[in-house]
Design a protein around this motif. Structure first.
Motif, PDB file in Angstrom:
ATOM      1  N   HIS A 103       0.825  -1.216   0.000  1.00 54.83           N
ATOM      2  CA  HIS A 103       0.000   0.000   0.000  1.00 54.83           C
ATOM      3  C   HIS A 103       0.860   1.269   0.000  1.00 54.83           C
ATOM      4  O   HIS A 103       0.523   2.259  -0.668  1.00 54.83           O
ATOM      5  CB  HIS A 103      -0.923  -0.009   1.222  1.00 54.83           C
ATOM      6  CG  HIS A 103      -1.729   1.238   1.371  1.00 54.83           C
ATOM      7  ND1 HIS A 103      -2.737   1.588   0.504  1.00 54.83           N
ATOM      8  CD2 HIS A 103      -1.655   2.253   2.272  1.00 54.83           C
ATOM      9  CE1 HIS A 103      -3.251   2.741   0.872  1.00 54.83           C
ATOM     10  NE2 HIS A 103      -2.617   3.173   1.939  1.00 54.83           N
ATOM     11  N   SER A 128       0.638   4.054  -3.008  1.00 54.43           N
ATOM     12  CA  SER A 128       0.018   5.347  -2.682  1.00 54.43           C
ATOM     13  C   SER A 128       1.027   6.475  -2.526  1.00 54.43           C
ATOM     14  O   SER A 128       0.632   7.597  -2.204  1.00 54.43           O
ATOM     15  CB  SER A 128      -0.785   5.203  -1.381  1.00 54.43           C
ATOM     16  OG  SER A 128       0.082   5.005  -0.281  1.00 54.43           O
ATOM     17  N   SER A 184      -0.862   7.501  -8.633  1.00 52.29           N
ATOM     18  CA  SER A 184      -1.049   6.543  -7.550  1.00 52.29           C
ATOM     19  C   SER A 184      -2.444   5.950  -7.655  1.00 52.29           C
ATOM     20  O   SER A 184      -3.423   6.691  -7.612  1.00 52.29           O
ATOM     21  CB  SER A 184      -0.885   7.214  -6.176  1.00 52.29           C
ATOM     22  OG  SER A 184       0.401   7.015  -5.670  1.00 52.29           O
ATOM     23  N   LYS A 192      -3.985   4.297  -5.450  1.00 54.14           N
ATOM     24  CA  LYS A 192      -4.636   4.335  -4.146  1.00 54.14           C
ATOM     25  C   LYS A 192      -4.151   5.562  -3.380  1.00 54.14           C
ATOM     26  O   LYS A 192      -2.986   5.954  -3.511  1.00 54.14           O
ATOM     27  CB  LYS A 192      -4.295   3.071  -3.335  1.00 54.14           C
ATOM     28  CG  LYS A 192      -5.059   1.827  -3.768  1.00 54.14           C
ATOM     29  CD  LYS A 192      -6.527   1.897  -3.326  1.00 54.14           C
ATOM     30  CE  LYS A 192      -7.381   0.821  -3.971  1.00 54.14           C
ATOM     31  NZ  LYS A 192      -8.801   0.955  -3.602  1.00 54.14           N
ATOM     32  N   LEU A 193      -5.041   6.160  -2.584  1.00 55.27           N
ATOM     33  CA  LEU A 193      -4.647   7.272  -1.724  1.00 55.27           C
ATOM     34  C   LEU A 193      -4.067   6.717  -0.427  1.00 55.27           C
ATOM     35  O   LEU A 193      -4.479   5.646   0.015  1.00 55.27           O
ATOM     36  CB  LEU A 193      -5.872   8.130  -1.395  1.00 55.27           C
ATOM     37  CG  LEU A 193      -6.659   8.660  -2.586  1.00 55.27           C
ATOM     38  CD1 LEU A 193      -7.792   9.563  -2.091  1.00 55.27           C
ATOM     39  CD2 LEU A 193      -5.764   9.439  -3.528  1.00 55.27           C
ATOM     40  N   PRO A 194      -3.132   7.429   0.212  1.00 53.81           N
ATOM     41  CA  PRO A 194      -2.556   6.933   1.469  1.00 53.81           C
ATOM     42  C   PRO A 194      -3.636   6.801   2.549  1.00 53.81           C
ATOM     43  O   PRO A 194      -4.351   7.762   2.820  1.00 53.81           O
ATOM     44  CB  PRO A 194      -1.544   8.017   1.857  1.00 53.81           C
ATOM     45  CG  PRO A 194      -1.267   8.771   0.601  1.00 53.81           C
ATOM     46  CD  PRO A 194      -2.519   8.696  -0.205  1.00 53.81           C
ATOM     47  N   ASN A 230       4.306   9.835   1.804  1.00 51.72           N
ATOM     48  CA  ASN A 230       3.886  10.648   0.671  1.00 51.72           C
ATOM     49  C   ASN A 230       4.263  12.111   0.865  1.00 51.72           C
ATOM     50  O   ASN A 230       4.814  12.763  -0.022  1.00 51.72           O
ATOM     51  CB  ASN A 230       2.365  10.497   0.492  1.00 51.72           C
ATOM     52  CG  ASN A 230       1.742  11.633  -0.291  1.00 51.72           C
ATOM     53  OD1 ASN A 230       0.816  12.282   0.170  1.00 51.72           O
ATOM     54  ND2 ASN A 230       2.274  11.927  -1.460  1.00 51.72           N
TER      55      ASN A 230
END
Lengths: 326, 326, 326, 326, 326, 326
Positions: free
Chosen positions: D250, D254, D263, D265-267, D276
């Protein structure tokens, strides 16, 4: 004083002239036969002209640089369809020899008349506090002097000396014509906003030799500079009604109408909204005016679309040619 | 003084209590058998409780309204799994009877310690002008008092009394830990920005009975309020280096980092950029902390995703349960 | 004819009244003791009232449905602070019994006067073709009738009978006040655009019983309906100058000013740009007016911010309370 | 081996030199007197120089092409203020004659030291699985070799040999300085993310002769290449805790923080968010460093704004000149 | 086994039934006369029904919770126009008593037939490597089992058991119909992409009792899960052509077509572009189908617009009623 | 008639040729030795060639201008690797001497065959009204003539004579292949939309000498021109089913699929949605085709990425080289 202007070059073809210019660019180049010469660009309020200086360039190099005013002597000639000048002499001009108004484009309207018109509107305010406030600015010698000279932008609309005043006077006229249709709008407050909204441009921009941004202009911006000027004047006028200060401050902060245009607040009062809309309209109409003139200058026929106008993301059309016949 | 708190209701089931509350809502309803009664919501810093008042409501209606502090007497009971209180008496509380800290959530940290820590950082500045400037704020009684009490927001991160100070102290710590890695960054200037960037919140927000925006807060906003406060202090400290003023002012204006977040300028110096990034990080980390606590409170198991978090447009996960075993 | 209006319910408390309403909602519910009753909402131009019908509901169910006009007899009473009516009788109303103007909100201005004012402006056009064109619309009985009745929107600004005409008349006045400041703008063309730009709303919306969109309104939209109406009239007037047709058509298509607002073209002429700006201004000022009224109605004090206004993504402030004292 | 570098041309004015270069461009031109000559650009890690070859060009054309390394002999001279070289001989260089490090810019830091520092951080992990995982990468000869050589970008920040390692080492330092302030953050997991997040750049980019993208780099991208590398290592280390794999994966996916930056996926975890933010900060600070250097190199004075910086959509200012005096 | 379904409640009005359900919600409420009762929601694949349990709830509270399957006995009755059930008994159901297919909506098509059709397409591939690759997935028992059962989404399009397979089969059909018109498109590669693009949904979603996201689904997402599955299969098939792997991987990564839809790469090949367009078309057409059905179910007449459809930001119209007459 | 084409220049090196060209640019330059000469660009459908005219240029200047067709006589020679022509004579060409097809690129397909194919599809419509409607366009001599000649764009996809027809025929084929998979789609209505959606391009564009926009094209646009053409034909066919007219009109208005692409309505019917998707697909696939050809023409090897493609904001890859071997 300057008596030869670049726009008149054709009248002096092959003559030798002596005059003053702003030195826009200077570069040293190699002669094919060895040695160096200067390639220069000279500017005044009527235009721009290339220059060459082939000999005795050492003194020039030591004393003149881009951005200076210079006095030159040289011969006008035509090269590839354009006039240029071959210099015999060039030296720095003394400040006393220069009227900056000769070197930058300026408003075509009478500054004194516009100034008097503006003061006239304020003197008719019925709101005493707003009248005190606006006159505190207009009666401040340093501010007034800058206000009457500043351009309204580095480029795009009203980018000329006196452009700020010209923009504001027109804006106030439209404000006064429009306000009566909206009972929510207080005309004194609206005109106060119209006169003060861009006053930060007197410090955001400089107009020495050319138009550009000051360091404060880039880091703070005219909206926030104006806010600071307002707070300072309000303090001088103390006591001044707190709520009225907030209303005027809000108009200044929100006059660009959108966050992405640099306004930290959206217009929330009727006056702030109307000011934002009419200010934007004024600027756009001036863009149309400039583009129509540019299209005509570039040889377009009256009924043709202009080229793509980048700032508006579309081409434009001057509709007058299709309407004037009747 | 207040000695019963809503969080302790279970200990008083079926007892009659006398205490003070903030009156969050009040509505008049029709009794089925005719006549009227009051449905009320009472609040203190530990929570919220429904109340009913069935008789002798005329005096209450005449004197109390939403947002007031009230003194009540009534009996606690459980209804549909929740505690509520049936009131026999209710009157307006005098200001002297009320310590606002009892009615609004507050920081869990010691305000005096945080304040001392903050002053300690400033006293170590090597830049004399910045030290003068920040102390001019911290030594200003009115500002200091508000700074130590204000929340950092109406809701979302640090929405409690002392939240502003708590946010700033943490931010300064991270600034000081990070600055050494970036030689472009002057630590004194960075910490100056960290301490002053949100100081406008002392006037943007009010925290009387509840957290909310002031009129100035909505029309001007904390960024521009802070700018005005800075200019006023700079004037008092005159002479103060012009360029330094511009650098601090720029940090305040640009600390939200984007136009659409209300910053009229983008960060253009190393200090402004770092302040913007770390301020945003601090706020987001606080959101995570709040959401993890809320998820736990709502009965989620440690390794589960939280609900969708609207302000971040995603759900979150507390990774600790997967890491702590080793 | 209707002689009892909902706004007058207080005067008839506990009386039995007979009147006509629009039936906004109807649902069948179970009585606790068995059997069914009707829960209804009745509407007229002054408001909305709940109704209950306990007996003899079979005929009603067979004949009345949401959206119909009904005649009812029943007794007014107050329940939980609001008036409602318990019905003894209810039947469909015949079309002859109904004046739709009684059931939908309507302009407060005189339609005949506004219509005459509009025609007056056109009769002063110096451009013969534009005069011919606009009168072709205003003299068309079907169009004129709809134009004088249509609302300007389903909700938001000018959502009432006659709202379209009211909006246009105000817009034309502002156009005529503003045009003289912009020599690029032909006033006849501008006013033509102002009168025709929203004429498609006469087919996009319906205002039978309630305000809503027609199928054509949703699939085609008022901008393109207006374009079709223009092309049809131009054909009837043939020969009509081709370029002039294009200029008018362009104003209609571009009057929303942005693609994302449904305009397939951006304004490219001075008239199109001015029309777009002033039309948008008119609509926004009407939103302010509505919101200020709503805030007052909800008990806000004069100097308070309104609630968040969704369509403008901000709260608003009526500045007048801070200005009227002087 | 290469012993003449372009940056030293001034010392060899009018001398004949023999050296190796990367051939950046080659074009054939017509001589005025008939026949052809070559206009070439030669590059090494210190800069770029124009070259001309007037005779005996057939062999060159048959064997050399853009992107090759060449050995040349020629005479240095100055033309229009710049040094260039007139070639007598030119041939392809053998691979054994070339050390690519001579032709591409490289980190100014010691690769061995940085590498040891990085391994040192990992050896102090308390989480055994993460330690196993990261060492599986660092002990993999092929990966380690590429990791120590790869640039961090084609252009913009850290676009030089060893740039990836330099970027990661600095990032890990800042991560370790920041993590203690956030109890939600596991430092081992954070550093694991910092070391692995950009490891896909070892296959996204190539650095043979020049910096560019591989086909896999363009179609898959370094984020997803890294994900594939992670899954492969995890499989080799099997059994590896499933949840820990997901947390590391992950962070990689992200780390650009936004969909529009690639990306998928977002963090959603504290570590992913912090990685990030700090990765982005590191890159931006490097941009500032480059721009301040470029401004100085172009002759700007210390307190001036830089030119407009396209990647950040603003000009920048190095504040140090206004702060260093005290 | 389950023999009573909620959709059949009308046939059992006032009867006592015994059946199995998924327990969607459970809450404990206070009886007015003291004591507690249960308010429950029961679900099966045909719908949802409210339940009440008034007595002997202790065992239930100890053993059943939301998300479990339960066996109940109770009496059906109608309340406020809806059927509900008053429970005498309720206990947890054993796994052996439950066929999950009874509790979740499922595809109306035959899974075996769809599966055979899909395999048939692959068996006709002329590209041997792609045939090997796709069969490696379809012949993998665990993957095949999940592929045949998984829904295609939590909600919106194809949110039912078998929905993934149904979506893919339709998509492959359209791909094969469209590919012949584009010579740039290799049909085997396109169909490979169509079969594998969503295979990550077998791990992104779970369909136990209800449809939801797995932890891996939220942190990694089906696009990147699918990429990992591809790399694993490619490794098993080694040697597999590197470039072909990249082309398939690219289709998976780019199939959402835009960064903001979670694709880390935009489609750059003809097959990736076509797959993205047709996948999106399939999903949207399924939305139309669902919305038309929902509009009909809610009593709309055939030619009416649907309600506003949030996922498409518009209302929709089923045009068939205007076309079928001819 | 024209018998020399620019693409054949190599065969005529050093020969004198006589032929016709479109005059793309003309400028007057100063000879070094005094006097003036002409620098010209000549164009035909196979390419572009520079020309010089050294003497007797007065007549040319008086009669020829950019955009005209000219007849010239001159000698071909090679200069800096490119062919150019030194003119002895040049005059305006009479219209009778010119076949515009010689000067603009044209479709490679047979217009008659495409036209017959299109009519064939319509003749098989089962919906009588749609058949009447489409034939009313195809049988209209003026429209048919323009339809068969018009390009589909000024640049980008199908920017050649006959490009519109070519685009539409391919689109109809894909529509007919796709429609059977969607029972919500009426194939006659879909094909009607496909044939009429771009018919406004016959007036939006002109293709006289070069491709460009008409004034109506810029101010109204092809979407709204097509709508006007539809309404006119519907009126001629009166009575025509109102609802059917709305459905076709809606397809035309919404076929760009998004407001920001100039569609004033989003697709709300199955046919409008499918038309929008397939039209967009067709255009993008044509972009791929053009870019692959351009990459090959510029010397790229088959498996390489193309240059950055601005209209799609990405580079592209022709996958065929990696697939054809098997």
């Amino acid at each position: 004083m300057k008596d030869f202007f670049i726009a008149d070059a054709a009248k002096f073809d092959n003559d030798t002239v002596t005059s003053y210019f702003a030195l826009s660019s200077l570069s040293v180049r190699e002669k094919k036969q060895g040695g160096q010469y200067l390639a220069l660009t000279l500017t005044d309020k009527t235009g721009t002209m290339e220059a060459r200086m082939w000999d005795e360039i050492a003194d020039v190099l030591a004393n003149c640089s881009e951005g200076c005013y210079v006095k030159v002597q040289g011969q006008i000639s035509k090269y590839q369809g354009k006039f240029q000048i071959t210099l015999q002499k060039m030296r720095n001009a003394a400040e006393s020899e220069i009227d900056p108004a000769d070197y930058l484009p300026a408003t075509l309207f009478d500054v004194e008349e516009m100034w008097a018109e503006l003061r006239g509107y304020v003197s008719q305010f019925t709101n005493h506090d707003l009248k005190r406030l606006v006159f505190a600015f207009l009666d401040d010698g340093a501010i007034a002097s800058a206000y009457r000279t500043a351009p309204a932008a580095k480029r795009l609309h009203h980018a000329w000396l006196g452009g700020l005043l010209e923009h504001v006077v027109t804006l106030v006229r439209v404000c006064l014509a429009t306000a009566p249709f909206y009972p929510e709008v207080n005309p004194d407050l609206l005109v106060t906003g119209a006169i003060l909204h861009d006053i930060g441009k007197t410090r955001e921009l400089h107009w020495k030799n050319s138009f550009g941004y000051t360091l404060e202009g880039q880091l703070i911006g005219h909206i926030n500079i104006a806010q600071g000027m307002l707070l300072e004047k309000v303090k001088e006028l103390s006591p001044f009604p707190e709520k009225l200060r907030v209303l005027v401050e809000h108009m200044i902060l929100s006059h660009h109408g959108k966050y992405e245009f640099g306004s930290p607040k959206l217009p929330m009062t009727a006056e702030a909204l109307l000011l934002n809309v009419l200010d934007d309209l004024e600027a756009k109409m001036q863009v149309l005016r400039n583009e129509f003139a540019a299209a005509e200058a570039s040889g377009k026929s009256p009924g043709e679309m202009t080229e793509w106008v980048r700032s508006m993301d579309r081409p434009l059309l001057d509709s007058r040619s299709y309407l004037k016949d009747e």
